[in-house]
Design an enzyme around this catalytic site. Structure first.
Site, PDB file in Angstrom:
ATOM      1  N   HIS A  85      16.207 -53.845-136.426  1.00 35.63           N
ATOM      2  CA  HIS A  85      17.592 -54.026-136.008  1.00 35.63           C
ATOM      3  C   HIS A  85      17.698 -54.124-134.484  1.00 35.63           C
ATOM      4  O   HIS A  85      18.291 -55.046-133.937  1.00 35.63           O
ATOM      5  CB  HIS A  85      18.415 -52.842-136.526  1.00 35.63           C
ATOM      6  CG  HIS A  85      19.853 -52.901-136.153  1.00 35.63           C
ATOM      7  ND1 HIS A  85      20.336 -52.276-135.025  1.00 35.63           N
ATOM      8  CD2 HIS A  85      20.896 -53.538-136.716  1.00 35.63           C
ATOM      9  CE1 HIS A  85      21.628 -52.505-134.931  1.00 35.63           C
ATOM     10  NE2 HIS A  85      22.003 -53.277-135.949  1.00 35.63           N
TER      11      HIS A  85
ATOM     12  N   CYS B 248      39.950 -58.709-110.566  1.00 38.63           N
ATOM     13  CA  CYS B 248      38.636 -58.311-110.068  1.00 38.63           C
ATOM     14  C   CYS B 248      38.050 -57.126-110.827  1.00 38.63           C
ATOM     15  O   CYS B 248      37.022 -56.591-110.446  1.00 38.63           O
ATOM     16  CB  CYS B 248      38.698 -58.021-108.574  1.00 38.63           C
ATOM     17  SG  CYS B 248      39.798 -56.660-108.166  1.00 38.63           S
TER      18      CYS B 248
HETATM   19  C1  PEP Z   1      39.460 -51.776-110.824  1.00 43.56           C
HETATM   20  O1  PEP Z   1      40.004 -50.686-110.878  1.00 43.56           O
HETATM   21  O2  PEP Z   1      39.600 -52.665-111.700  1.00 43.56           O
HETATM   22  C2  PEP Z   1      38.557 -52.102-109.731  1.00 43.56           C
HETATM   23  C3  PEP Z   1      38.046 -53.315-109.603  1.00 43.56           C
HETATM   24  O3  PEP Z   1      38.256 -51.108-108.852  1.00 43.56           O
HETATM   25  P1  PEP Z   1      37.220 -49.945-109.146  1.00 43.56           P
HETATM   26  O4  PEP Z   1      36.440 -50.309-110.345  1.00 43.56           O
HETATM   27  O5  PEP Z   1      36.393 -49.834-107.913  1.00 43.56           O
HETATM   28  O6  PEP Z   1      38.097 -48.762-109.343  1.00 43.56           O
END
Ligand code: PEP
Ligand code: MG
Length: 848
Positions: A423, A799
């Site tokens: 697996h 992000c």
């Molecule tokens: C988030 O909070 O999505 C981010 C990109 O910042 P960190 O992961 O550094 O808190």
């Protein structure tokens, strides 16, 4: 109960039969195309997926009716035919119809050895794959009359009945067993990992055997025209010559002329030429690199099947590019043929052979590539580790279906048990995860969370190891790694992707190494530089701690003055590497106590460095501790309460900008404020940053531009984006914190119960892994819409970790985001996924 009539929904494959990949599967459709291309395909009957599903549910099929298509006393094979060849399927069963009478007949026509061998192989395959008997009882390697009798005897002993003689019964059992195997849990999970939908069906094809045995030139083989590992054009495959029955066993022979021995090309140049011609026709007409399975019987060629060449991700990409270059397919099609997720396998680093290797155990190389990470012993721990952004190696005795989520979160997998088809091995390959299985010399104590190597070394949870899935070894510590090979085909395909995609792709990069990687992967800039990572090196940590311990604003400023040149140098380096591409720098975010030591020894060291009593240092550290640090003094709150920190960072950014200009470059830095929840926070920070900019301009006597933006990570920031955007030229959604705060779910602790939550259907998926488009997604929509209503030219991006997932990219693109910013290794995937989305829209029209 009324007895159901046997199913009769099956049909011979002819040029005009109504066969589609959806109804009868890919193989049936492909065989029909071969028939249309007038290749010498033996008689074949196709069963549609509806028939196979009914068989799995217990209905019988008219096997006599199927057999009538093949004349008297036929020998036939059954092969799986799923809609997509990548979805696998049960093993092929050959020579159905073999029984005592057929054996006697074959002995007369082809000799007793050939007859014994065919019958024995059929009994073995039937016993193991259909009757599901123990393979050990049927491991007679050499075919002989005695081995045949032993196999028949073993069958009778185990089943309490003689081996079935009736071809229709044999066929019925084979069909039933293949139909049921398709519905099994492991088969289902495996194909779903390859993108098969829940309801994916299986077609089956029944084909007359063309044995490749005879008195004249006879044999069998497979031939393909590319190297399956690299994708380079080259005849590869194998051929087994029967030499007119002169050899007791088939002899392996080269396909193309070879100085080391006889080849098919030498022995049967016309047949070889026919095969090459068929291969070329298939490539152009089927628009794919095909592997041709063939037999030669007394000099006559039969093409039994042609399947898409099984290929590594690297070969898949090269083949797609070559087909587009040759005009066989379009560039768009080449793009669509490469799965974005397959690219990550291509990008996997390898252990640098020039570096040292501290091997602590050897196992079976189950999935290529190498990964470094901290040991975790459970899937929950793997998920928690992934949520913290820490790569981990999942170490298990063996894995089970419920570990898939944990495997998904791990950088690599090491198991004590299992082989190449276990697996762990199968799933890891599917996920493109480096994996070593069967490291049986390990002693694993998951409860005690420790691992004992054969040489007595003990490893505990959190220790760093390297898994080398290519060599099948686990190494202590972090081995030196070699970056992935990004060849010309890779770059070209991705440049085609860039030509069609309509959403930007940047990278999250904190260090020069990350930035270089972002450049290598052709990110369009840095979308998130987390500056806190710059303060964790030893020299800076001490100054940082001095700054944190400062009693007055002046003392704090004195420490910050020492940090300033270091920060400036960091940014100069980043800007240099990025060569004018945008760089978005996030001001300091984490709670300050993260920079303080946590052990007594660490406190002592700090007391010495600061020349303060240990008790004072300990007291101050305790005073900085918070009950709920992720909701405490962090992000912009630091900027409001201790503004000198952001002042220093802004000054470093501006001075670096001037330095780049002095060197002949140019950059417009983007400064991002984290964890904002109120407009006033932005006003306060903006006022000071603008003042710092004015001060730097005056001091340097030169001008520069910059942008100031806000990271939307709290639900309130999304809701109040309208007023926040008055002071921000861009908004970037940090979906890690935003998910945490929207759900009120700790991103560091959710791994403990996430499996249960997903299993019980509370969440369809782990929302830290797959963006929750309903809830968090609604906040993204609200934030983007309200922000843009205030400022139509507002730049909007994402992000958080989600940004590298094709599903989130689809969401952000539909919502009109300007770019996504993901980890550098996800950049190629994001570029290709974005291209897929744009192409699919062109094909099917834009989504409403
Ligand atoms: C988030 O909070 O999505 C981010 C990109 O910042 P960190 O992961 O550094 O808190
Ligand atoms: Mg965050």
């Amino acid at each position: 109960m009324q007895k159901l009539e046997p199913i009769t929904d099956f049909a011979p494959i002819t040029p005009t039969a109504a066969i589609t990949p959806k109804t009868h599967g890919w193989r049936a459709k492909c065989l029909q195309r071969l028939v249309r291309l007038e290749l010498p395909v033996p008689q074949t009957v196709a069963l549609p997926a509806t028939t196979v599903r009914a068989i799995a549910a217990g209905q019988t099929v008219d096997c006599e009716g199927i057999l009538r298509n093949f004349g008297a006393g036929p020998l036939i094979s059954v092969r799986p035919s799923p809609e997509n060849p990548d979805w696998g399927g049960p093993a092929t069963v050959l020579n159905i119809g073999m029984n005592a009478a057929r054996h006697a007949l074959l002995a007369q026509t082809h000799g007793i050895d050939a007859a014994d061998a065919l019958y024995l192989r059929f009994i073995q395959s039937y016993a193991i794959h259909v009757a599901r008997l123990d393979p050990d009882m049927f491991d007679q390697a050499e075919a002989s009359g005695e081995a045949l009798r032993a196999a028949l005897h073993a069958y009778r002993e185990e089943m309490d009945e003689a081996f079935p003689e009736d071809p229709a019964r044999q066929l019925g059992e084979v069909l039933r067993s293949m139909a049921r195997a398709w519905e099994g849990t492991s088969a289902r999970l495996l194909r779903q990992a390859k993108g098969a939908p829940e309801a994916a069906g299986l077609g089956l094809v029944v084909q007359e055997m063309a044995q490749g045995i005879g008195q004249g030139m006879s044999g069998s083989g497979v031939m393909q025209f590319v190297d399956p590992v690299t994708g380079a054009a080259q005849v590869t495959g194998r051929y087994f010559d029967q030499a007119g029955g002169r050899h007791a066993k088939p002899q392996a022979m080269y396909l193309i002329r070879d100085p080391r021995g006889p080849s098919l090309e030498d022995l049967a140049p016309e047949v070889f030429a026919q095969l090459v011609k068929h291969g070329a026709v298939c490539r152009v007409r089927l628009r794919e690199e095909m592997q041709i399975e063939f037999t030669i019987e007394d000099g006559r060629l039969s093409v039994l099947d042609a399947v898409k060449v099984q290929r590594s991700s690297r070969a898949g990409l090269r083949i797609a590019v070559a087909l587009a270059d040759d005009g066989v397919i379009t560039r768009s099609e080449a793009l669509l043929r490469v799965e974005p997720r397959a690219l990550s396998e291509l990008l996997h680093p390898q252990v640098d052979p020039r570096g040292g290797r501290d091997r602590f155990v050897r196992g079976i190389p189950a999935s290529p590539g190498a990964a470094v990470g901290r040991i975790v012993f459970s899937s929950q721990a793997a998920q928690a580790s992934a949520a913290r952004g820490e790569p981990c190696i999942l170490v298990r005795r063996e894995t089970a279906p419920e570990d898939i989520r944990g495997m998904n979160s791990a950088a690599g997998v090491l198991t004590e048990r299992g082989g190449v088809t276990s697996h762990a091995a199968v799933i890891a390959r599917g996920l493109g995860l480096p994996c070593v299985v069967g490291a049986s010399e390990l002693r694993l104590d998951a409860r005690e969370k420790r691992l004992v190597a054969p040489d007595g070394r003990v490893f505990r949870e959190g220790d760093i190891i390297t898994v080398d899935g290519t060599a099948g070894e686990a190494l202590a510590g972090a081995a030196a790694m070699l970056g992935p090979a990004l060849d010309d085909n890779f770059r070209r395909l991705l440049s085609w992707a860039d030509d069609v995609r309509d959403i930007g792709v940047r990278a999250n990069a904190d260090t020069p190494a990350d930035a270089q990687m972002a450049r290598n992967f052709e990110a369009q800039g840095i979308g998130l530089c987390r500056t806190e990572h710059m303060f964790f090196t030893d020299d800076r940590l001490v100054v940082m701690r001095e700054m944190i311990f400062a009693d007055t604003s002046e003392d704090r400023a004195a420490a910050l003055v020492r940090l300033l040149p270091m920060q400036r140098a960091d940014f100069v380096q980043l800007f240099e590497i990025m060569q004018g591409l945008p760089v978005c720098i996030r001001l300091l975010d984490p709670p300050l106590h993260e920079f303080l030591p946590h052990s007594r020894e660490g406190m002592l060291e700090l007391a010495e460095a600061l020349d303060r009593p240990l008790s004072e240092v300990t007291r101050r550290a305790e005073a900085l501790a918070e009950f709920n640090p992720m909701l405490g003094m962090r992000g912009v709150r630091l900027g409001v309460v201790l503004p000198e920190i952001y002042d220093m960072q802004a000054q470093a950014i501006f001075e670096a900008t001037i330095e780049i200009a002095r060197r002949g470059g140019s950059v417009v830095p983007e400064i991002m404020i984290p964890l904002v929840s109120a407009k006033r926070e932005v006003e306060l920070v903006k006022t000071r940053i603008d003042a710092v900019a004015a001060m730097v301009r005056t001091k340097a006597g030169t001008d520069f531009d910059y942008k100031l933006g806000v990271m939307v990570e709290t639900p309130r920031a999304a809701l109040r984006a309208g007023e926040i955007a008055q002071h921000a030229s861009f908004l970037s959604f940090g979906t890690n914190d935003l998910t945490q705060m929207t759900y009120g779910l700790s991103r560091d602790d959710a791994g403990r119960f996430m499996n249960t939550y997903v299993q019980k259907g509370v969440f369809p998926e782990d929302p830290f892994h797959i963006l929750d488009v309903d809830g968090v997604g609604e906040l993204l929509h609200i934030g983007a819409d309200r922000g843009r209503a205030t400022r139509p030219d507002l730049t909007v991006s994402i992000c958080g970790e989600h940004a590298g997932n094709p599903e989130s990219i689809a969401f952000c693109r539909t919502a009109g985001f300007d770019y996504v910013s993901c980890s550098p290794y996800r950049v190629p995937l994001a570029r290709l996924a974005a291209a897929h989305l744009a192409l699919r829209d062109r094909e099917f029209g834009k989504p409403a």
